[in-house]
Design an enzyme around this catalytic site. Structure first.
Site, PDB file in Angstrom:
ATOM      1  N   ARG A  29      -2.121   0.911 -12.983  1.00  0.00           N
ATOM      2  CA  ARG A  29      -0.991   0.665 -12.076  1.00  0.00           C
ATOM      3  C   ARG A  29       0.341   0.876 -12.785  1.00  0.00           C
ATOM      4  NH1 ARG A  29      -2.039  -5.100  -9.974  1.00  0.00           N
ATOM      5  NH2 ARG A  29      -2.743  -5.241 -12.114  1.00  0.00           N
TER       6      ARG A  29
ATOM      7  N   ASN B 274      -4.561  -2.434  -6.983  1.00  0.00           N
ATOM      8  CA  ASN B 274      -5.997  -2.472  -7.203  1.00  0.00           C
ATOM      9  C   ASN B 274      -6.665  -2.850  -5.894  1.00  0.00           C
ATOM     10  OD1 ASN B 274      -5.872  -1.893  -9.944  1.00  0.00           O
ATOM     11  ND2 ASN B 274      -5.903  -4.029 -10.565  1.00  0.00           N
TER      12      ASN B 274
END
Length: 93
Positions: free
Chosen positions: A21, A39
């Site tokens: 990320r 996620n």
């Protein structure tokens, strides 16, 4: 005519717990893209990226590689209509 595009990108493999990320956010901000990354509960990472077509395509190519510790196995892209509500790129929780 605008060359703005929007893509939902689902990345599978070893992509959680490896700074995916943060990698995605850093690349997207460097390219001036809008959207976000998160996620998913099934182990994938979802990124939604919007901006000029060439920059979105460059982002998709970066996601196919990911950060050093990632092992990307599959990248699925769904093209959608751009939206006007996003002004930056962020990590979604």
């Amino acid at each position: 005519m605008s060359d703005q595009v929007r893509a939902q990108v689902l990345v599978s493999g070893v992509v959680q717990g490896v700074a995916f990320r943060a990698f995605t956010e850093q690349r997207a901000l460097a390219l001036g893209l809008r959207g976000g990354v998160r996620n998913l509960g099934d182990g994938r990472v979802e990124a939604v990226v919007q901006g000029p077509r060439a920059d979105v395509l460059a982002m998709i190519e970066a996601l196919k590689i990911g950060p050093r510790l990632a092992r990307v196995e599959k990248v699925a892209v769904t093209w959608t209509e751009p939206v006007a509500t996003e002004s930056t790129f962020s990590i979604w929780y």
